[in-house]
Design a protein around this motif. Structure first.
Motif, PDB file in Angstrom:
ATOM      1  N   SER A  14     -11.026   5.742  -2.265  1.00 61.24           N
ATOM      2  CA  SER A  14     -10.166   5.852  -1.092  1.00 61.24           C
ATOM      3  C   SER A  14     -10.929   5.437   0.171  1.00 61.24           C
ATOM      4  N   PRO A  15     -10.383   4.508   0.952  1.00 61.65           N
ATOM      5  CA  PRO A  15     -11.089   4.024   2.136  1.00 61.65           C
ATOM      6  C   PRO A  15     -11.174   5.087   3.228  1.00 61.65           C
ATOM      7  N   PHE A  16     -12.292   5.129   3.922  1.00 62.33           N
ATOM      8  CA  PHE A  16     -12.491   6.085   5.006  1.00 62.33           C
ATOM      9  C   PHE A  16     -11.418   5.918   6.080  1.00 62.33           C
ATOM     10  N   GLY A  17     -11.016   4.695   6.340  1.00 64.86           N
ATOM     11  CA  GLY A  17     -10.000   4.425   7.344  1.00 64.86           C
ATOM     12  C   GLY A  17      -8.642   5.006   7.005  1.00 64.86           C
ATOM     13  N   LEU A  18      -8.438   5.412   5.785  1.00 64.58           N
ATOM     14  CA  LEU A  18      -7.206   6.063   5.348  1.00 64.58           C
ATOM     15  C   LEU A  18      -7.436   7.564   5.164  1.00 64.58           C
ATOM     16  N   ALA A  19      -8.533   7.917   4.515  1.00 63.08           N
ATOM     17  CA  ALA A  19      -8.821   9.314   4.205  1.00 63.08           C
ATOM     18  C   ALA A  19      -9.128  10.145   5.454  1.00 63.08           C
ATOM     19  N   SER A  20      -9.836   9.580   6.400  1.00 61.59           N
ATOM     20  CA  SER A  20     -10.216  10.324   7.599  1.00 61.59           C
ATOM     21  C   SER A  20      -9.004  10.712   8.448  1.00 61.59           C
ATOM     22  N   PRO A  21      -8.128   9.765   8.829  1.00 64.43           N
ATOM     23  CA  PRO A  21      -6.956  10.190   9.597  1.00 64.43           C
ATOM     24  C   PRO A  21      -6.043  11.128   8.813  1.00 64.43           C
ATOM     25  N   ALA A  22      -5.955  10.934   7.500  1.00 67.80           N
ATOM     26  CA  ALA A  22      -5.130  11.838   6.686  1.00 67.80           C
ATOM     27  C   ALA A  22      -5.659  13.263   6.786  1.00 67.80           C
ATOM     28  N   ALA A  23      -6.972  13.438   6.732  1.00 66.59           N
ATOM     29  CA  ALA A  23      -7.571  14.771   6.835  1.00 66.59           C
ATOM     30  C   ALA A  23      -7.322  15.383   8.212  1.00 66.59           C
ATOM     31  N   VAL A  53       5.247   5.655   9.648  1.00 63.81           N
ATOM     32  CA  VAL A  53       4.559   4.913   8.587  1.00 63.81           C
ATOM     33  C   VAL A  53       3.502   4.058   9.273  1.00 63.81           C
ATOM     34  N   ALA A  54       2.248   4.200   8.837  1.00 63.00           N
ATOM     35  CA  ALA A  54       1.149   3.443   9.441  1.00 63.00           C
ATOM     36  C   ALA A  54       0.386   2.708   8.346  1.00 63.00           C
ATOM     37  N   PHE A  55      -0.066   1.512   8.679  1.00 68.46           N
ATOM     38  CA  PHE A  55      -0.822   0.689   7.734  1.00 68.46           C
ATOM     39  C   PHE A  55      -2.272   0.594   8.160  1.00 68.46           C
ATOM     40  N   TYR A  56      -3.173   0.757   7.194  1.00 66.71           N
ATOM     41  CA  TYR A  56      -4.596   0.519   7.402  1.00 66.71           C
ATOM     42  C   TYR A  56      -4.888  -0.861   6.815  1.00 66.71           C
ATOM     43  N   VAL A  57      -5.321  -1.778   7.650  1.00 66.93           N
ATOM     44  CA  VAL A  57      -5.548  -3.157   7.212  1.00 66.93           C
ATOM     45  C   VAL A  57      -7.010  -3.536   7.495  1.00 66.93           C
ATOM     46  N   PRO A  58      -7.895  -3.316   6.518  1.00 70.07           N
ATOM     47  CA  PRO A  58      -9.327  -3.517   6.731  1.00 70.07           C
ATOM     48  C   PRO A  58      -9.784  -4.975   6.778  1.00 70.07           C
ATOM     49  N   MET A  59      -8.914  -5.917   6.425  1.00 67.92           N
ATOM     50  CA  MET A  59      -9.327  -7.318   6.424  1.00 67.92           C
ATOM     51  C   MET A  59      -8.086  -8.210   6.550  1.00 67.92           C
ATOM     52  N   HIS A  60      -8.277  -9.497   6.774  1.00 66.69           N
ATOM     53  CA  HIS A  60      -7.144 -10.378   7.025  1.00 66.69           C
ATOM     54  C   HIS A  60      -6.160 -10.457   5.849  1.00 66.69           C
ATOM     55  N   THR A  61      -6.649 -10.386   4.633  1.00 70.54           N
ATOM     56  CA  THR A  61      -5.742 -10.408   3.474  1.00 70.54           C
ATOM     57  C   THR A  61      -4.829  -9.191   3.501  1.00 70.54           C
ATOM     58  N   ALA A  62      -5.371  -8.045   3.856  1.00 68.99           N
ATOM     59  CA  ALA A  62      -4.576  -6.827   3.920  1.00 68.99           C
ATOM     60  C   ALA A  62      -3.521  -6.938   5.014  1.00 68.99           C
ATOM     61  N   THR A  63      -3.828  -7.598   6.094  1.00 69.30           N
ATOM     62  CA  THR A  63      -2.852  -7.779   7.166  1.00 69.30           C
ATOM     63  C   THR A  63      -1.681  -8.612   6.682  1.00 69.30           C
ATOM     64  N   ARG A  64      -1.940  -9.632   5.922  1.00 70.67           N
ATOM     65  CA  ARG A  64      -0.871 -10.459   5.364  1.00 70.67           C
ATOM     66  C   ARG A  64       0.001  -9.646   4.410  1.00 70.67           C
ATOM     67  N   LEU A  65      -0.615  -8.771   3.617  1.00 72.55           N
ATOM     68  CA  LEU A  65       0.148  -7.935   2.689  1.00 72.55           C
ATOM     69  C   LEU A  65       1.017  -6.936   3.440  1.00 72.55           C
ATOM     70  N   ALA A  66       0.519  -6.390   4.538  1.00 67.47           N
ATOM     71  CA  ALA A  66       1.290  -5.414   5.317  1.00 67.47           C
ATOM     72  C   ALA A  66       2.501  -6.069   5.967  1.00 67.47           C
ATOM     73  N   ARG A  67       2.351  -7.308   6.392  1.00 63.56           N
ATOM     74  CA  ARG A  67       3.469  -8.016   7.010  1.00 63.56           C
ATOM     75  C   ARG A  67       4.564  -8.313   6.008  1.00 63.56           C
ATOM     76  N   GLY A  68       4.173  -8.379   4.708  1.00 61.59           N
ATOM     77  CA  GLY A  68       5.107  -8.530   3.611  1.00 61.59           C
ATOM     78  C   GLY A  68       5.810  -9.802   3.547  1.00 61.59           C
TER      79      GLY A  68
END
Length: 68
Positions: A14-23, A53-68
Motif C-alpha cells: 500500500s502506497p504511503f500517499g494513500l495509507a497516510s491520509p487514510a489513517a 472521491v480522491a485519486f492518488y496519482v504517483p506518476m504520469h501513467t497513473a494520472t492517465r488511468l485516473a482520467r479514464g
C-alpha cells in the motif's frame, strides 16, 4: 463523512500517499475506503455512498488511468 481514496497504479505494498491520509482521516472519525485499482477491481458499492472521491496519482501513467 464517507471518503474513497484510490491509487490507480501500485505494484507493491500500500502506497504511503494513500495509507497516510487514510489513517489521518480515520483518526478524525471519517469513514474511509482505500482502493488500489492495479490490484483490485472497482468496488461500486463502496464508491456510491462516498461524499468525496480522491485519486492518488504517483506518476504520469497513473494520472492517465485516473482520467479514464
Amino acid at each position: 463523512m464517507n471518503l474513497v481514496l484510490i491509487s490507480t497504479y501500485e505494484l507493491g505494498s500500500s502506497p504511503f500517499g494513500l495509507a497516510s491520509p487514510a489513517a489521518w482521516l480515520r483518526a478524525r472519525g471519517h469513514g474511509v475506503y482505500a482502493s488500489i485499482w492495479s490490484r483490485e477491481a472497482l468496488n461500486e458499492a463502496a464508491i456510491r455512498p462516498a461524499d468525496v472521491v480522491a485519486f492518488y496519482v504517483p506518476m504520469h501513467t497513473a494520472t492517465r488511468l485516473a482520467r479514464g
